[in-house]
Design a protein around this motif. Sequence first.
Motif, PDB file in Angstrom:
ATOM      1  N   SER A 287       0.845  -1.184   0.000  1.00  0.00           N
ATOM      2  CA  SER A 287       0.000   0.000   0.000  1.00  0.00           C
ATOM      3  C   SER A 287       0.886   1.242   0.000  1.00  0.00           C
ATOM      4  N   PRO A 288       0.524   2.266  -0.802  1.00  0.00           N
ATOM      5  CA  PRO A 288       1.329   3.502  -0.827  1.00  0.00           C
ATOM      6  C   PRO A 288       1.515   4.122   0.551  1.00  0.00           C
ATOM      7  N   LEU A 289       0.529   3.918   1.438  1.00  0.00           N
ATOM      8  CA  LEU A 289       0.619   4.488   2.776  1.00  0.00           C
ATOM      9  C   LEU A 289       1.354   3.576   3.744  1.00  0.00           C
ATOM     10  N   PHE A 290       0.979   2.298   3.755  1.00  0.00           N
ATOM     11  CA  PHE A 290       1.495   1.427   4.807  1.00  0.00           C
ATOM     12  C   PHE A 290       2.801   0.721   4.458  1.00  0.00           C
ATOM     13  N   LYS A 291       3.380   1.090   3.340  1.00  0.00           N
ATOM     14  CA  LYS A 291       4.758   0.658   3.120  1.00  0.00           C
ATOM     15  C   LYS A 291       5.701   1.452   4.034  1.00  0.00           C
ATOM     16  N   GLU A 292       5.133   2.532   4.620  1.00  0.00           N
ATOM     17  CA  GLU A 292       5.893   3.356   5.558  1.00  0.00           C
ATOM     18  C   GLU A 292       5.656   2.867   6.986  1.00  0.00           C
ATOM     19  N   LEU A 293       6.737   2.569   7.700  1.00  0.00           N
ATOM     20  CA  LEU A 293       6.646   2.063   9.066  1.00  0.00           C
ATOM     21  C   LEU A 293       5.951   3.054   9.991  1.00  0.00           C
ATOM     22  N   ALA A 294       6.185   4.342   9.807  1.00  0.00           N
ATOM     23  CA  ALA A 294       5.625   5.351  10.710  1.00  0.00           C
ATOM     24  C   ALA A 294       4.106   5.274  10.756  1.00  0.00           C
ATOM     25  N   TYR A 295       3.477   5.034   9.609  1.00  0.00           N
ATOM     26  CA  TYR A 295       2.016   5.008   9.574  1.00  0.00           C
ATOM     27  C   TYR A 295       1.459   3.692  10.110  1.00  0.00           C
ATOM     28  N   LEU A 345       4.681  11.605  14.573  1.00  0.00           N
ATOM     29  CA  LEU A 345       4.906  10.693  13.448  1.00  0.00           C
ATOM     30  C   LEU A 345       4.238  11.224  12.172  1.00  0.00           C
ATOM     31  N   MET A 346       3.040  11.773  12.297  1.00  0.00           N
ATOM     32  CA  MET A 346       2.323  12.267  11.124  1.00  0.00           C
ATOM     33  C   MET A 346       2.971  13.538  10.571  1.00  0.00           C
ATOM     34  N   LYS A 347       3.342  14.433  11.431  1.00  0.00           N
ATOM     35  CA  LYS A 347       3.937  15.693  10.982  1.00  0.00           C
ATOM     36  C   LYS A 347       5.299  15.472  10.327  1.00  0.00           C
ATOM     37  N   GLN A 348       6.041  14.466  10.799  1.00  0.00           N
ATOM     38  CA  GLN A 348       7.320  14.141  10.172  1.00  0.00           C
ATOM     39  C   GLN A 348       7.134  13.701   8.723  1.00  0.00           C
ATOM     40  N   GLY A 349       5.948  13.131   8.437  1.00  0.00           N
ATOM     41  CA  GLY A 349       5.649  12.691   7.074  1.00  0.00           C
ATOM     42  C   GLY A 349       5.038  13.794   6.220  1.00  0.00           C
ATOM     43  N   LYS A 356     -11.495  19.807   9.656  1.00  0.00           N
ATOM     44  CA  LYS A 356     -12.305  18.719  10.212  1.00  0.00           C
ATOM     45  C   LYS A 356     -11.494  17.789  11.121  1.00  0.00           C
ATOM     46  N   GLY A 357     -10.221  18.110  11.308  1.00  0.00           N
ATOM     47  CA  GLY A 357      -9.385  17.294  12.180  1.00  0.00           C
ATOM     48  C   GLY A 357      -8.824  16.057  11.493  1.00  0.00           C
ATOM     49  N   ILE A 358      -8.860  16.026  10.151  1.00  0.00           N
ATOM     50  CA  ILE A 358      -8.337  14.893   9.381  1.00  0.00           C
ATOM     51  C   ILE A 358      -6.962  15.254   8.830  1.00  0.00           C
ATOM     52  N   TRP A 359      -6.039  14.302   8.934  1.00  0.00           N
ATOM     53  CA  TRP A 359      -4.699  14.529   8.394  1.00  0.00           C
ATOM     54  C   TRP A 359      -4.784  14.643   6.880  1.00  0.00           C
ATOM     55  N   GLU A 360      -4.050  15.620   6.359  1.00  0.00           N
ATOM     56  CA  GLU A 360      -4.145  15.932   4.937  1.00  0.00           C
ATOM     57  C   GLU A 360      -2.760  16.302   4.403  1.00  0.00           C
ATOM     58  N   LYS A 361      -2.506  15.918   3.142  1.00  0.00           N
ATOM     59  CA  LYS A 361      -1.252  16.276   2.489  1.00  0.00           C
ATOM     60  C   LYS A 361      -1.550  16.598   1.021  1.00  0.00           C
ATOM     61  N   GLN A 362      -1.135  17.777   0.608  1.00  0.00           N
ATOM     62  CA  GLN A 362      -1.357  18.224  -0.777  1.00  0.00           C
ATOM     63  C   GLN A 362      -2.837  18.101  -1.167  1.00  0.00           C
ATOM     64  N   GLY A 363      -3.694  18.428  -0.212  1.00  0.00           N
ATOM     65  CA  GLY A 363      -5.123  18.449  -0.470  1.00  0.00           C
ATOM     66  C   GLY A 363      -5.805  17.093  -0.404  1.00  0.00           C
ATOM     67  N   LYS A 364      -5.062  16.034  -0.137  1.00  0.00           N
ATOM     68  CA  LYS A 364      -5.645  14.697  -0.063  1.00  0.00           C
ATOM     69  C   LYS A 364      -5.678  14.211   1.386  1.00  0.00           C
ATOM     70  N   PRO A 365      -6.827  13.719   1.840  1.00  0.00           N
ATOM     71  CA  PRO A 365      -6.916  13.238   3.223  1.00  0.00           C
ATOM     72  C   PRO A 365      -6.229  11.880   3.386  1.00  0.00           C
ATOM     73  N   PHE A 366      -5.863  11.583   4.605  1.00  0.00           N
ATOM     74  CA  PHE A 366      -5.316  10.257   4.928  1.00  0.00           C
ATOM     75  C   PHE A 366      -6.513   9.316   5.060  1.00  0.00           C
ATOM     76  N   GLU A 367      -6.800   8.597   4.003  1.00  0.00           N
ATOM     77  CA  GLU A 367      -7.974   7.727   3.954  1.00  0.00           C
ATOM     78  C   GLU A 367      -7.563   6.335   3.493  1.00  0.00           C
ATOM     79  N   VAL A 368      -8.032   5.297   4.216  1.00  0.00           N
ATOM     80  CA  VAL A 368      -7.617   3.926   3.911  1.00  0.00           C
ATOM     81  C   VAL A 368      -8.823   2.989   3.861  1.00  0.00           C
TER      82      VAL A 368
END
Length: 523
Positions: A287-295, A345-349, A356-368
Amino acid sequence: MRRSRNKKHAWVIWMTTIVFTLSLVGCAASPEATKTDKKEASANTASSKTLTMAFAWSPASLDPHGSDSWEIMRSGVGETLVKLNEQLEPKPWLAKEWKQENETTWVFTLQENVRFHNGKKMDAESVKNSLLRSIEKDQKAKDLLQVKSIEILAPNQLKIVTDQPNAALIPHLADPSTIIVDTETIENKLSYPALTGAFKIKKFNKDESLVVERYEDYWGEKARLSKVTIKYIADGNTRLMALQSGDVDAATDIPVDSIELLKKDKNIEVLTAPSLRTHMLLFNMKSPLFKELAYRKVVDMSIPRKAIVSSVMKGEGTEAKSPFAEVLPFGKVEKVKETQTIDQLMKQGGWEKNAKGIWEKQGKPFEVKMLTFPQRPELSVMAEIIQNELLKAGIQVKLRQVENIDEVLANEDWDLSMYSMLTAHTGDPQYFLNIFYRSTSESNVSHYVSPALDSMIDQLNQTSDATKRNGLAVEIQEQINQDLPQSFIVHPKTIFAVRSGVKGFTPLPIEYYYNNAQADVKK
């Protein structure tokens, strides 16, 4: 003349009275005779006792070599060369003893007085034929045993040579896939397979029931019950109602949320035991997200294990720190606590929380996407709890329930998935670690690749000393916890229930020996 006839008549009456009196005296049993008669009557009553059980899983066939081997073993009709005791230690069963000649060669001496259910004597040739057939029919048996050759040394002795050092060969011979059967009887449509257990097959109705009866020529302790009827009831609540109504005397796999209700019924006893099963959350490391240990760490930190054990499992389980339950000698693993917070951990990424309190990067929410499945309802409840906790942490989770979880994991895209595995089904860590974590294994559903772990597993495979094996297994689990391809949630208990008077139908950490010679009922 008349007087003579009267005398004769009186004499006949007198003699008849004496004979009748003597016969009554003869019929009056002595105390010793009375005791003997009572014993015989009691024995006759005991020999005709029956029991009806409800199992969750039905075999598609009675072939002991293949996907139905567990259900054959659970019915009490099949046996293996080796048996696991309550401490999960391998003990002699159809094999009387064994010795290891070198790292790949073992010699087994068989019990000499065993007969199959068709009366045929079990010998080295029949055992060889059975093992070779199990290896041919069942990939699991092939993987467990790693057999290169089997040689008959004597009528009751054979030699097994493995392709490579297989330190777990002995406990692996307790796996139901290695049940010993007279192979000539399996394809016979006019009779049932001839096995060696305390019970033999009497009647089988696919998806409905299996009736087994005591095998009078059994080589070991005779069964206390003359007949056992096993009803296959897939739905947990239906199985529960059958027990409450008295349609069955005993039932396996009782729904956790029904325990408190059953405990209030004076006619029913709830029985539990630690299991070797682990409920877990899989990460897809492709997974593009969970290949990262931090997440993966973020998700793992969000799982409320204590609350899940209390609310979902009703206390009938323990928090999981590793793949293996603590009841195992290699199951006591301490999990290192993460030093960083979820926000760190999230801010380091590069993630920031939106309005709305959802983590977001480049306009895309962290959604799985998270998968679950209906066969184990408690997992779906756990998934909803984890979904809610992750939302509180700023991560959106879309749940999807699927019918065939293994098929979807293998063929579709996913990020997270609920899962459940019996991780040490032979009381040994080797098989599970090889199939679930080796980089090249098709059963490595998380797509976890670790050359370092592969090397450690290779070392385990070749280590015979029990203490060293346990130590290696702990080190392997510490490495798994460090890399986090899965989050381990809970080790559930095995839960049975029986009606009053049922004895010997006892849950054990190993899930093989449900019906057995000690099963009994007071009538």
